[in-house]
Scaffold this active site. Sequence first.
Site, PDB file in Angstrom:
ATOM      1  N   GLU A  52      -8.029   0.685  -7.097  1.00 39.75           N
ATOM      2  CA  GLU A  52      -6.827   0.948  -7.894  1.00 39.75           C
ATOM      3  C   GLU A  52      -6.324  -0.322  -8.575  1.00 39.75           C
ATOM      4  O   GLU A  52      -5.902  -0.277  -9.738  1.00 39.75           O
ATOM      5  CB  GLU A  52      -5.706   1.528  -7.015  1.00 39.75           C
ATOM      6  CG  GLU A  52      -6.047   2.842  -6.366  1.00 39.75           C
ATOM      7  CD  GLU A  52      -6.710   2.708  -4.989  1.00 39.75           C
ATOM      8  OE1 GLU A  52      -6.700   3.707  -4.262  1.00 39.75           O
ATOM      9  OE2 GLU A  52      -7.236   1.627  -4.654  1.00 39.75           O
ATOM     10  N   CYS A  82      -1.405  -1.126  -3.327  1.00 38.66           N
ATOM     11  CA  CYS A  82      -1.699  -0.402  -4.560  1.00 38.66           C
ATOM     12  C   CYS A  82      -0.497   0.428  -5.005  1.00 38.66           C
ATOM     13  O   CYS A  82      -0.224   0.540  -6.204  1.00 38.66           O
ATOM     14  CB  CYS A  82      -2.926   0.471  -4.370  1.00 38.66           C
ATOM     15  SG  CYS A  82      -4.425  -0.496  -4.068  1.00 38.66           S
TER      16      CYS A  82
END
Length: 147
Positions: A48, A79
């Site tokens: 991510e 993330c």
Amino acid sequence: MRRCLELAAIAKSNGKTPVGSLIVKDEKIIAEGIEGTDDLPFLLAHAEVAAVLNAAAYTGSNDLSGCCLYTTVEPCFMCSYLIRRTRISRVIFGVRTSGTGGVSSDYPLLTAEDISQWPSPPSVTGDVLKEACSALLSKEGISERKS
């Protein structure tokens, strides 16, 4: 999500945790990321993070409003923070992570609405192609992402 599974398979073939992510804007993939990319230091090399950084470079902005992040695994705390700070509008993920997930843990940083200094949380949909995402992880004997 099927492209995320392909990216996760690439990570797996590189000996990394099989996680793949991508970002879509206006129905077009603008960025991708794989777990353990050599472009980032080990501790930051989540799929991510790579996808968000690539999207920011592509758009020339840290504001990713209107973008959707797809990922095979529920975003972790790190993330989730990055997703929130860049104002990603929607997150779609495959399999939940126990303990450190930004949605399903005791600390749902991705969806919390009571953090006044952060932008509004994104819309979140989980368990998309859950079985396929889970199977890729379980083939490695992994029940969740290695952080």
